[in-house]
Design a protein around this motif. Structure first.
Motif, PDB file in Angstrom:
ATOM      1  N   CYS A 300       0.081   9.183   8.196  1.00  0.00           N
ATOM      2  CA  CYS A 300       0.925   8.692   7.102  1.00  0.00           C
ATOM      3  C   CYS A 300       0.100   8.635   5.814  1.00  0.00           C
ATOM      4  O   CYS A 300      -1.112   8.405   5.858  1.00  0.00           O
ATOM      5  CB  CYS A 300       1.399   7.272   7.371  1.00  0.00           C
ATOM      6  SG  CYS A 300       2.292   7.087   8.908  1.00  0.00           S
ATOM      7  N   ALA A 303      -3.837   9.347   4.757  1.00  0.00           N
ATOM      8  CA  ALA A 303      -4.388   9.970   5.972  1.00  0.00           C
ATOM      9  C   ALA A 303      -3.706  11.314   6.214  1.00  0.00           C
ATOM     10  O   ALA A 303      -4.334  12.277   6.673  1.00  0.00           O
ATOM     11  CB  ALA A 303      -4.199   9.032   7.156  1.00  0.00           C
ATOM     12  N   LEU A 482      -0.610  10.148  -5.450  1.00  0.00           N
ATOM     13  CA  LEU A 482      -0.327   8.939  -4.652  1.00  0.00           C
ATOM     14  C   LEU A 482      -1.188   7.772  -5.131  1.00  0.00           C
ATOM     15  O   LEU A 482      -0.712   6.640  -5.284  1.00  0.00           O
ATOM     16  CB  LEU A 482      -0.582   9.208  -3.162  1.00  0.00           C
ATOM     17  CG  LEU A 482      -0.370   8.009  -2.233  1.00  0.00           C
ATOM     18  CD1 LEU A 482       1.077   7.540  -2.245  1.00  0.00           C
ATOM     19  CD2 LEU A 482      -0.790   8.335  -0.799  1.00  0.00           C
ATOM     20  N   LYS A 483      -2.495   8.076  -5.373  1.00  0.00           N
ATOM     21  CA  LYS A 483      -3.392   7.007  -5.811  1.00  0.00           C
ATOM     22  C   LYS A 483      -2.872   6.387  -7.101  1.00  0.00           C
ATOM     23  O   LYS A 483      -2.833   5.194  -7.265  1.00  0.00           O
ATOM     24  CB  LYS A 483      -4.772   7.615  -6.058  1.00  0.00           C
ATOM     25  CG  LYS A 483      -6.009   7.105  -5.485  1.00  0.00           C
ATOM     26  CD  LYS A 483      -6.108   6.466  -4.147  1.00  0.00           C
ATOM     27  CE  LYS A 483      -5.008   6.577  -3.196  1.00  0.00           C
ATOM     28  NZ  LYS A 483      -5.216   6.535  -1.800  1.00  0.00           N
TER      29      LYS A 483
END
Ligand code: F6R
Length: 603
Positions: A300, A303, A482-483
Motif C-alpha cells: 500500500c 511501499a 504522495l509525499k
C-alpha cells in the motif's frame, strides 16, 4: 490508528503508561485514557484530545502498579470522552483497552442488552468487558471468561484486560499487533515496540488467538484451548535514541537524514562488490526460480511505490513478468495464482491489514511468499514463507521516507540475487558498487538543502502541483506527489509524462507548478518535449535530473548520476525535503498530518 500500552511491576504505572502513550502519539489519535488498579478498584481517566490532558490530571498520580492505556482513533462512534478507552463492564470489575474492529459487536450488544447490560458508549469495544463479565458470572474464573469472550469476537483485536480479581494483565490478539516486553520484576505490553523500547529489548510476540497472563515476575502463554505453551524471546536491536527526535525539529526530518544509514544497513551483509548477493534466510533454488512464471508485488501507499521500482529491477534482471498491485485491490481481485507464482509483500510496519490479508490469500493459493518489512516479529513476518528485513530503524513520522529507500534497495538487491541464481554466477559488479555508494550520494544531497528550502518558500501557497516522468521517473513522480499531498495538503497528481496530452494538460494554466523528473538518458528527450509543452502553457517547471541540462526556463535540481534502476533512491531526496519544508511553511504538524495514521491495521 489506536495505540495500546500496559504495565505491571514495582514502578508507578501511570507515569510509564503516559510516557508510552506519548511515544505512540505519532500513530494519530483523537482521545486517550488510562485505567489503574487502586485499592482493589479500577480507576479510569480519559479525555477527548491529546495525551497531555491525561498527564495534567493531578489525581492520576496514585500509587498503582498495574495499568492499561490507550490512544483512540475513532471508528465506531465519534471522538469523545465517553467513547475513549478504557471501557469497564457494568459491575466495574473488568477494564479493557482494544485495538481493531469487532465486526459482530451489534449482535453481541443485543445479546448482552437482553441480559440486562447497559452501554454508555457508541463503541464496539464496550461489548468486550461486559461479555467477560457475563462469562465470569457463569464460570467464576477470569481466565476462562476472558478466553470464552475473545473467542466469540469476529474481526480484529488486540485486547488488554485488568481486574482487581487478578494479579496481572490478560492479553489477546487477532490480526492486530501486540508485543510483550520482558523486564526485571516488571513487564510491559504495547501495540508498537517504540512505546516500550526505553525499558527493554526483549520481546514476546503473540500469535493470533493466543492469550497471555502478564504478571510482574512471570508471563504465562496459552493457546485458544487454554493449554500452556512456550514462546521464544526475540531481541530487537533498535536503540532508544533511534526512537527519539535527536535534536531534529520533527521525526520526518530526522528520518530523512537517517536515510544514508538506513540504506547502508539494509545492504550490509547482503551485498559485497566481488561476491554473489547473499540473503541468508531465503532458500529459493534455481529449479524453483525456473518454474516461477510471474511475480506479484503487493503493498500500500509508499511501499507500493517502492514495489514499482522493484518491478523494473525484477523484470529487467530476471525477465519474469512482475505485476504490482495495491493490497486493498489485490485481496478482492481474481488472480491466477499457484505454486509457480512468487508474491512479494512490502510493508514498513508489517501490520497493514490489507497487505496481510492479501498475503494470506496468496499463501493459501500456493504461492511462494516473501515479506519485506522493517519490523522484526511483525505479523507479516509470521505469515510469509520468507522474510527480508529492511534495517531502516524505527520510522515514527507518518510520512514514510527512510523506509521507502530501504525497501527500494532491498527489492533491487533481491532482483540481483535472483539473477545470480538463474545465471549461476556472480555478476553486475558495477550495479552492486553503485548500490554501496548510495549512502554517500544521499549524504551529499543532504549536505546543503538551501535550494530545496528556497523552492518550498516559492511554491508553498500553490493549490495544485503536478509531477511527471517516464519509466522509473514516473515511479519517482508518484512517490514525490504522495509525499507532498499527505503532509502539505496541497492537491497533487503524478502522471506518466506521455499521458499529459490525453487529458491532464487541460489543468495546466499560467504559473501552475510542474515537477519534471528525468534520470534516464534514453527517454530524456521525450520528457523534455512534454515539459516544453507545459511551459508553453504558462507552467513553472522544476526539473530534478542527473543529466547536464541548461535551460533558463526551468529551475533545475541536479542529482548524482546513477544507474537508472537506482535513480529513485537519489531523486526522491530533494522531493521529500521540498515536501517537508512546504509543510513547515504552512505550519502543519508534519509528523502527524490530519486524518492519517502510521500503521493502518484496519481495512
Ligand atoms: C506514506 C505512507 C503510507 C504507507 C502505507 C503502507 O508516506 O507512509 O502510504 O506507506 O500505509 O504502510 P506499511 O508500509 O506499513 O504497510
Amino acid at each position: 490508528m489506536c495505540g495500546i500500552v500496559g504495565y505491571i511491576g514495582n514502578k508507578n504505572s501511570s507515569s510509564i503508561l503516559i510516557k508510552g502513550l506519548e511515544a505512540l502519539e505519532y500513530r494519530g489519535y483523537d482521545s486517550a485514557g488510562i485505567a489503574l488498579i487502586d485499592n482493589d478498584k479500577i480507576k479510569v481517566y480519559k479525555e477527548k484530545g491529546r495525551v497531555k490532558e491525561i498527564r495534567n490530571n493531578n489525581d492520576i498520580d496514585i500509587d498503582s502498579h498495574i495499568g492499561i492505556a490507550h490512544t483512540r482513533w475513532a471508528t465506531h462512534g465519534m471522538p469523545s470522552k465517553e467513547n475513549a478507552h478504557p471501557h469497564l463492564d457494568n459491575s466495574g470489575l473488568f477494564g479493557v483497552v482494544h485495538n481493531g474492529i469487532i465486526e459482530n459487536y451489534g449482535e453481541l450488544k443485543e445479546f448482552l442488552q437482553n441480559k440486562g447490560y447497559e452501554f454508555k458508549s457508541e463503541t464496539d469495544t464496550e461489548v468486550i468487558p461486559n461479555l467477560i463479565h457475563y462469562y465470569y458470572n457463569i464460570k467464576k474464573d477470569v481466565k476462562e471468561a476472558f478466553n470464552m469472550a475473545v473467542s466469540e469476537l469476529k474481526g480484529s483485536y488486540a485486547i488488554l484486560l485488568i481486574s482487581p480479581l487478578i494479579k496481572g494483565i490478560y492479553v489477546a490478539k487477532l490480526s492486530s499487533p501486540l508485543v510483550i516486553g520482558k523486564g526485571c520484576k516488571e513487564n510491559f505490553i504495547a501495540s508498537d515496540i517504540p512505546a516500550i523500547l526505553e525499558y527493554t529489548k526483549e520481546f514476546y510476540f503473540l500469535e493470533d488467538r493466543e492469550i497471555a497472563l502478564v504478571g510482574d515476575d512471570k508471563i504465562t502463554f496459552y493457546n485458544s484451548k487454554l493449554e500452556e505453551i512456550n514462546k521464544d524471546i526475540k531481541v530487537i536491536e533498535w536503540d532508544k535514541t533511534a526512537a527519539d527526535k535527536n535534536g531534529y525539529d520533527d521525526y520526518m526530518l530526522k528520518e530523512i537524514y537517517d536515510e544514508p544509514r538506513a540504506v547502508k544497513e539494509t545492504l550490509a551483509g547482503r551485498i559485497r562488490k566481488d561476491e554473489k548477493i547473499n540473503f541468508p534466510n531465503l532458500n529459493i533454488t534455481k529449479e524453483q526460480l525456473n518454474t516461477i512464471n510471474k511475480i506479484y508485488i503487493v503493498a500500500c501507499g509508499t511501499a507500493m511505490h517502492a514495489g514499482l521500482v522493484g518491478k523494473k529491477a525484477l523484470e529487467e534482471l530476471t525477465n519474469i513478468l512482475t505485476i504490482v498491485e495495491v493490497a486493498s485491490e489485490f485481496r478482492y481481485n481474481k488472480h491466477i495464482i499457484d505454486h509457480n507464482t512468487l508474491c512479494i509483500f512490502v510493508s514498513q510496519s508489517g501490520e497493514t491489514a490489507d497487505t496481510i490479508a492479501a498475503l494470506k490469500l496468496a499463501r493459501d493459493k500456493g504461492a511462494i511468499t516473501i515479506a519485506i518489512t522493517n519490523v522484526i516479529g511483525s505479523s507479516i513476518t509470521r505469515e510469509a514463507l520468507y522474510t527480508i528485513l529492511t534495517h531502516a530503524g524505527p520510522e515514527i513520522a507518518v510520512a514514510s521516507t527512510k523506509a521507502y529507500v530501504s525497501q527500494v534497495v532491498a527489492l533491487i538487491s533481491l532482483a540481483i540475487y535472483f539473477k545470480e541464481i538463474i545465471d549461476d554466477k556472480k555478476e553486475l559488479d558495477n550495479l552492486k558498487e553503485q548500490l554501496l555508494e548510495l549512502p554517500n550520494l544521499i549524504d551529499k544531497l543532504l549536505d546543503d538543502t538551501t535550494k530545496y528550502q528556497q523552492i518550498a518558500k516559492e511554491i508553498y501557497q500553490e493549490k495544485d502541483i503536478f509531477y511527471i516522468g517516464r519509466g522509473n521517473d514516473y515511479n519517482i513522480a508518484l512517490e514525490g506527489s504522495l509525499k507532498l499531498k499527505e503532509i502539505s495538503y496541497i492537491h497533487s497528481e503524478a502522471y506518466p509524462a506521455g499521458e499529459l496530452k490525453h487529458g491532464p494538460i487541460a489543468l495546466i494554466e499560467e504559473n501552475t507548478t510542474v515537477f519534471g523528473i528525468i534520470t534516464n538518458e534514453d527517454i530524456a528527450e521525450k520528457t523534455f518535449s512534454n515539459l516544453q509543452e507545459v511551459i508553453s502553457r504558462g507552467a513553472k517547471v522544476i526539473l530534478v535530473s542527473n543529466l547536464e541540462v541548461t535551460n533558463k526556463k526551468m529551475n533545475i535540481i541536479n542529482i548524482p548520476q546513477v544507474d537508472n534502476l537506482l535513480a529513485p533512491v537519489v531523486a526522491i531526496i530533494p522531493l521529500q525535503i521540498i515536501a517537508y519544508y512546504i509543510a513547515k511553511e504552512k505550519g502543519i504538524d508534519v509528523d502527524k498530518p490530519r486524518n492519517l495514521a502510521k500503521s493502518v491495521t484496519v481495512e
